[in-house]
Design a protein around this motif. Structure first.
Motif, PDB file in Angstrom:
ATOM      1  N   TRP A 163     -33.352  -8.673  14.633  1.00 47.67           N
ATOM      2  CA  TRP A 163     -33.016 -10.078  14.822  1.00 47.67           C
ATOM      3  C   TRP A 163     -32.254 -10.313  16.128  1.00 47.67           C
ATOM      4  O   TRP A 163     -32.429 -11.296  16.827  1.00 47.67           O
ATOM      5  CB  TRP A 163     -32.207 -10.558  13.618  1.00 47.67           C
ATOM      6  CG  TRP A 163     -31.687 -11.959  13.679  1.00 47.67           C
ATOM      7  CD1 TRP A 163     -30.396 -12.366  13.566  1.00 47.67           C
ATOM      8  CD2 TRP A 163     -32.465 -13.164  13.841  1.00 47.67           C
ATOM      9  NE1 TRP A 163     -30.310 -13.725  13.653  1.00 47.67           N
ATOM     10  CE2 TRP A 163     -31.564 -14.240  13.822  1.00 47.67           C
ATOM     11  CE3 TRP A 163     -33.826 -13.419  14.007  1.00 47.67           C
ATOM     12  CZ2 TRP A 163     -31.969 -15.563  13.965  1.00 47.67           C
ATOM     13  CZ3 TRP A 163     -34.233 -14.746  14.154  1.00 47.67           C
ATOM     14  CH2 TRP A 163     -33.318 -15.793  14.132  1.00 47.67           C
ATOM     15  N   ARG A 164     -31.419  -9.334  16.487  1.00 49.88           N
ATOM     16  CA  ARG A 164     -30.605  -9.511  17.698  1.00 49.88           C
ATOM     17  C   ARG A 164     -31.502  -9.605  18.949  1.00 49.88           C
ATOM     18  O   ARG A 164     -31.143 -10.266  19.923  1.00 49.88           O
ATOM     19  CB  ARG A 164     -29.568  -8.385  17.830  1.00 49.88           C
ATOM     20  CG  ARG A 164     -30.170  -7.036  17.963  1.00 49.88           C
ATOM     21  CD  ARG A 164     -29.213  -5.868  17.752  1.00 49.88           C
ATOM     22  NE  ARG A 164     -29.919  -4.655  18.145  1.00 49.88           N
ATOM     23  CZ  ARG A 164     -29.824  -4.084  19.333  1.00 49.88           C
ATOM     24  NH1 ARG A 164     -28.992  -4.580  20.222  1.00 49.88           N
ATOM     25  NH2 ARG A 164     -30.519  -3.017  19.625  1.00 49.88           N
ATOM     26  N   THR A 167     -32.518 -13.288  19.057  1.00 51.41           N
ATOM     27  CA  THR A 167     -31.436 -14.187  19.492  1.00 51.41           C
ATOM     28  C   THR A 167     -31.123 -13.955  20.976  1.00 51.41           C
ATOM     29  O   THR A 167     -30.724 -14.879  21.686  1.00 51.41           O
ATOM     30  CB  THR A 167     -30.159 -14.025  18.635  1.00 51.41           C
ATOM     31  OG1 THR A 167     -29.622 -12.705  18.791  1.00 51.41           O
ATOM     32  CG2 THR A 167     -30.431 -14.294  17.166  1.00 51.41           C
ATOM     33  N   LYS A 217     -34.381 -18.908  12.526  1.00 55.37           N
ATOM     34  CA  LYS A 217     -33.652 -18.264  11.425  1.00 55.37           C
ATOM     35  C   LYS A 217     -34.259 -16.892  11.189  1.00 55.37           C
ATOM     36  O   LYS A 217     -35.471 -16.711  11.297  1.00 55.37           O
ATOM     37  CB  LYS A 217     -33.796 -19.066  10.134  1.00 55.37           C
ATOM     38  CG  LYS A 217     -33.304 -20.472  10.195  1.00 55.37           C
ATOM     39  CD  LYS A 217     -32.203 -20.680   9.165  1.00 55.37           C
ATOM     40  CE  LYS A 217     -31.587 -22.071   9.219  1.00 55.37           C
ATOM     41  NZ  LYS A 217     -31.035 -22.472  10.497  1.00 55.37           N
ATOM     42  N   ARG A 218     -33.378 -15.990  10.820  1.00 56.10           N
ATOM     43  CA  ARG A 218     -33.758 -14.590  10.640  1.00 56.10           C
ATOM     44  C   ARG A 218     -35.039 -14.415   9.822  1.00 56.10           C
ATOM     45  O   ARG A 218     -35.911 -13.643  10.176  1.00 56.10           O
ATOM     46  CB  ARG A 218     -32.603 -13.871   9.957  1.00 56.10           C
ATOM     47  CG  ARG A 218     -32.667 -12.394   9.955  1.00 56.10           C
ATOM     48  CD  ARG A 218     -31.553 -11.852   9.089  1.00 56.10           C
ATOM     49  NE  ARG A 218     -30.258 -11.942   9.738  1.00 56.10           N
ATOM     50  CZ  ARG A 218     -29.668 -10.929  10.378  1.00 56.10           C
ATOM     51  NH1 ARG A 218     -30.267  -9.777  10.461  1.00 56.10           N
ATOM     52  NH2 ARG A 218     -28.476 -11.079  10.914  1.00 56.10           N
ATOM     53  N   SER A 299     -25.547 -21.833  17.491  1.00 56.15           N
ATOM     54  CA  SER A 299     -26.529 -22.378  16.541  1.00 56.15           C
ATOM     55  C   SER A 299     -27.708 -21.429  16.337  1.00 56.15           C
ATOM     56  O   SER A 299     -28.392 -21.506  15.318  1.00 56.15           O
ATOM     57  CB  SER A 299     -27.031 -23.745  17.017  1.00 56.15           C
ATOM     58  OG  SER A 299     -27.882 -23.585  18.136  1.00 56.15           O
ATOM     59  N   ASP A 301     -27.249 -18.131  16.507  1.00 55.91           N
ATOM     60  CA  ASP A 301     -26.718 -16.848  16.038  1.00 55.91           C
ATOM     61  C   ASP A 301     -26.446 -15.852  17.180  1.00 55.91           C
ATOM     62  O   ASP A 301     -26.413 -14.644  16.949  1.00 55.91           O
ATOM     63  CB  ASP A 301     -27.766 -16.233  15.092  1.00 55.91           C
ATOM     64  CG  ASP A 301     -27.129 -15.569  13.899  1.00 55.91           C
ATOM     65  OD1 ASP A 301     -25.913 -15.700  13.757  1.00 55.91           O
ATOM     66  OD2 ASP A 301     -27.866 -14.902  13.133  1.00 55.91           O
TER      67      ASP A 301
END
Ligand code: NAI
Ligand code: 13P
Ligand code: ZN
Length: 352
Positions: A163-164, A167, A217-218, A299, A301
């Motif tokens: 996920w990182r 983002t 979103k993840r 917003s 993440d």
């Protein structure tokens, strides 16, 4: 007499969506490329998608070879060039994150052969751009290279990447706000050529991403879709400008400097995001838009502080005060920000 001219190089096939990895050979066939593909990848992307890509190319009548790289260095680009020559590769395919894609892109450019980008993560806009970015000694070379002839971005694969990384790609786009401000400043103060089209596209790309933050979103594959499309759009802005200026200003200089001096640098996109909170403050002051940049990052993440990057305050301030020197690119950092001013900006914005 009117003597201006421009030559914009863009990818020809951009294929984004669920499961499109299986259409890579089709996207390549349309390009009429000759010879065998050399797939330039790194270990994890090779595990995730290497075999699927090789099988598909083989079935389509190509005869793929693979080289696995670990680091983004000029010496590695040379090694890939040597492999491509030895294997008589007709074109190169970068499979993975920014490192194999940059290396493949630069090697293909040097060899004068076609390049296809197959990102497995959407961690920054280098996956579609005509730039390669490689640190060397005290500087960072942002090297012009032909952009990929095709980009095949499978959102199913990208959505499963850490996920990182996603983002980080979003934060790289959010940093376009300050990059464009730096470019406009350089235009006003140093007569640097500015493209209204590229500046507007870059800024609009950031605005659209922030407007769609609710779908980032993840658990949503749509996140991969939103960020990948934004990265493509940002890459097009760089192609129009024939420069990374629309997407790389002072916040990128600070991040490049962190890559050099931080014991354990964070992801490119995360660093440029945090740095852009500070450079927005330097541009517009206490009542300005730095809170918007910070809130946009939060917003989706992404980190908003040096601590969240795992970088100590002293190192962050050092990067701010020394970043102007690493590249000939005029920005809000001018000929250097004093330590007191850097501490003030980073403290007021809550970055340190
Ligand atoms: N050309 C350009 O304009 C730019 C180039 N860069 C360069 O890009 C590089 C950094 O890019 P990154 O993408 O962060 O580097 P990277 O290619 O090393 O990827 C980061 C990590 O993500 C892993 N990964 C990739 N896809 C994955 C997946 N689907 N599942 C699980 N793990 C996956 C990789 O194995 C690696 O460990 C640096 O070399 C930097 O200089 C950075 C910004 C812009
Ligand atoms: O990261 C980039 C744009 O987001 C490329 O910028 P550089 O030219 O600073 O390497
Ligand atoms: Zn970037």
């Amino acid at each position: 007499m009117f003597e201006k001219s421009t030559w914009i190089k863009l990818p020809r096939n951009v294929v984004v969506g669920h499961g499109v990895l299986d259409r890579a050979a089709e996207a390549v066939s349309e390009l009429y490329l000759d010879g065998r593909p050399l797939i330039v990848t790194s270990p994890t992307p090779d595990d995730i998608a290497g075999e699927r890509l090789r099988k598909q190319f083989a079935e389509a009548g190509f005869d793929p070879v693979t080289v696995v790289v670990e680091e983004a260095r000029f010496s590695v680009v040379e090694e890939v060039i040597a492999t491509a020559r030895a294997e008589e590769a007709g074109f190169l395919v970068g499979l993975g994150g920014g490192k194999p894609i940059d290396i493949g892109k630069m090697a293909a450019d040097e060899l004068g052969v076609g390049f296809v980008s197959v990102p497995t993560a959407a961690s920054h806009d280098g996956i579609v751009s005509g730039r390669g970015s490689v640190p060397e000694g005290d500087t960072r070379h942002s090297v012009a290279a032909d952009p990929p002839l095709a980009v095949v971005a499978d959102t199913e694969i990208i959505a499963r990447s850490p996920w990182r990384l996603t983002t980080a790609g979003c934060a790289d786009i959010i940093s376009n706000y300050t990059a464009v401000k730096d470019w406009q400043l350089a235009h006003r103060l140093k007569n640097v050529e500015y493209s209204e089209y590229a500046g507007a596209l870059s800024q609009m790309t950031a605005e659209m991403l922030v407007a769609r933050a609710g779908s980032i979103k993840r658990e949503l594959e749509e996140s991969a879709w939103v960020v990948t499309k934004a990265l493509v759009s940002s890459g097009v802005a760089m192609s129009i400008a024939d420069s990374s200026r629309p997407a790389s200003g002072a916040e990128h200089l600070i991040s490049h400097q962190l890559d050099r001096i931080a014991p354990d640098p964070a992801l490119h996109g995360h660093q440029v995001g945090v740095a852009s909170v500070v450079t927005e403050y330097l541009h517009s002051g206490d009542d300005g838009e730095w809170t918007d940049v910070r809130d946009a990052l939060a917003s989706i993440d992404a980190p908003t502080t040096a601590a969240a990057l795992d970088i100590d305050a002293g190192t962050f301030v050092e990067a701010v005060t020394t970043a102007h020197g690493i590249r000939d690119r005029y920005t809000i950092l001018g000929d250097g920000v004093s330590e007191e001013a850097a501490v003030e900006a980073a403290t007021v914005t809550g970055v340190i």
